[in-house]
Design a protein around this motif. Sequence first.
Motif, PDB file in Angstrom:
ATOM      1  N   LYS A  41      48.840  45.544  53.594  1.00 35.70           N
ATOM      2  CA  LYS A  41      48.361  44.236  53.150  1.00 35.70           C
ATOM      3  C   LYS A  41      48.533  43.225  54.277  1.00 35.70           C
ATOM      4  CE  LYS A  41      49.373  44.987  48.261  1.00 35.70           C
ATOM      5  NZ  LYS A  41      50.129  44.509  47.072  1.00 35.70           N
ATOM      6  N   SER A 135      39.567  48.156  41.762  1.00 42.27           N
ATOM      7  CA  SER A 135      40.741  47.999  42.626  1.00 42.27           C
ATOM      8  C   SER A 135      41.608  46.809  42.220  1.00 42.27           C
ATOM      9  CB  SER A 135      40.287  47.836  44.079  1.00 42.27           C
ATOM     10  OG  SER A 135      39.493  46.662  44.236  1.00 42.27           O
ATOM     11  N   ARG A 137      44.154  44.777  39.804  1.00 42.06           N
ATOM     12  CA  ARG A 137      45.184  45.025  38.793  1.00 42.06           C
ATOM     13  C   ARG A 137      45.889  43.719  38.445  1.00 42.06           C
ATOM     14  NH1 ARG A 137      49.001  49.621  41.043  1.00 42.06           N
ATOM     15  NH2 ARG A 137      49.817  49.467  38.907  1.00 42.06           N
ATOM     16  N   SER A 140      48.349  41.584  40.873  1.00 44.66           N
ATOM     17  CA  SER A 140      47.952  41.633  42.279  1.00 44.66           C
ATOM     18  C   SER A 140      47.857  40.235  42.860  1.00 44.66           C
ATOM     19  CB  SER A 140      46.601  42.334  42.427  1.00 44.66           C
ATOM     20  OG  SER A 140      46.666  43.674  42.011  1.00 44.66           O
ATOM     21  N   GLU A 141      48.242  40.102  44.110  1.00 39.77           N
ATOM     22  CA  GLU A 141      48.147  38.818  44.791  1.00 39.77           C
ATOM     23  C   GLU A 141      46.693  38.528  45.132  1.00 39.77           C
ATOM     24  OE1 GLU A 141      50.928  36.419  47.916  1.00 39.77           O
ATOM     25  OE2 GLU A 141      50.561  38.543  48.306  1.00 39.77           O
ATOM     26  N   ILE A 160      48.119  35.002  41.530  1.00 39.98           N
ATOM     27  CA  ILE A 160      48.097  36.399  41.115  1.00 39.98           C
ATOM     28  C   ILE A 160      47.031  36.586  40.038  1.00 39.98           C
ATOM     29  CG2 ILE A 160      50.536  36.807  41.616  1.00 39.98           C
ATOM     30  CD1 ILE A 160      50.990  36.665  38.533  1.00 39.98           C
ATOM     31  N   ASN A 188      41.383  39.663  47.795  1.00 42.15           N
ATOM     32  CA  ASN A 188      42.609  40.435  47.665  1.00 42.15           C
ATOM     33  C   ASN A 188      43.425  40.318  48.942  1.00 42.15           C
ATOM     34  OD1 ASN A 188      41.378  42.152  49.517  1.00 42.15           O
ATOM     35  ND2 ASN A 188      40.913  43.748  48.009  1.00 42.15           N
TER      36      ASN A 188
END
Length: 352
Positions: A41, A135, A137, A140-141, A160, A188
């Motif tokens: 990331k 992809s 969720r 997720s950030e 988030i 993302n």
Amino acid sequence: MNKQLLRLVAAVVLAGGSLLTLETGLPCFYSNPVLAQGREKLAAEDVYEQASEAVVTIYTGRGSGSGFIINADGLVLTNSHVVENAPRTVTVVLKDGTRLPAEVIAFGDKNLDLAAVKIRSQDNLPTIPLATANSVRVGSEVYAIGSPFGKFSGTFTRGIVSRLDEEEKQIQHDAAINPGNSGGPLLNAFGEAIGVNTAFYSSRSRNTGISFAINLEQVESFLVAVQSGETPRLSAWKNSTSPRSLTLDGEVVNGSLRDGDETLWDESFFDVYSFEGWAGQQVIIEMVSWELDPYLILLNSDGTILTKNDDWRPGDPNARIIITLPEDGTYTVVVSTFKSEQSGDYTLRAYN
């Protein structure tokens, strides 16, 4: 105008610097899901550095909003409510302040707040790739970039994923967005777009930590429709000058398509005609030319494409539509060409 699947080679630059080359029917807007595995990331500042060059501000003359470039030729995603009342030509402003004319070329249907804008005569613009499907969720950030209130271009916020609304096909998140952020990307941690920001929940026109983005499932369907020329409403004729009247008595109309005329998303010139019809009426429309490859599109009163035709019959490049009209109303005939920037004279006639 395309009559068969185009064989296009699309190169997408990935975070690691590799190139993915695909030979497909549509340009590739996506990162490589294989090479994406195992990536680390990015830090927030790197997400911004990677993505911000491709985020734009769109000025319509009546307001402004955000958008982001998804291919180097200048295709921009935004919200339909950003440009729905705009003239056909809008101004797109890049991060460095460069102002470029662009055309509103496509809208989603009445339940889909998406639109496409095409910057003309560009081939090397920065882009944001779309993430791979499924992809996203909860937890997720995510990051948002846009131009809140039309004044603060390039504003970067983070949050988030709070909830995935499968029924509405939206991503709920808490990255701050405000009026003017509409149409900007939700990103993302790899700098890929996972949605298009569209709204926030508030009772006083300020963010309360509940924001929404249109998810990739809807974005992908919209892009397929744009690339195939089958979006429910295309601003190219929605906002065009008044169409010429077309009678259904077989009278031949002479026209021409020339440099300087209005263009469709693929830069093919076009003219617009209209006629009144009724449910159950059979209509035949013919376009003939010795100088260009004719292409016909027929729309009903709400702008939905009913049918289109390129070749009249094998070996004959002229266009012909035969249709039984589904309802009473005003129908629109878009006269265009198979290839972009073709010019020449044509004849058109319609009869029943």
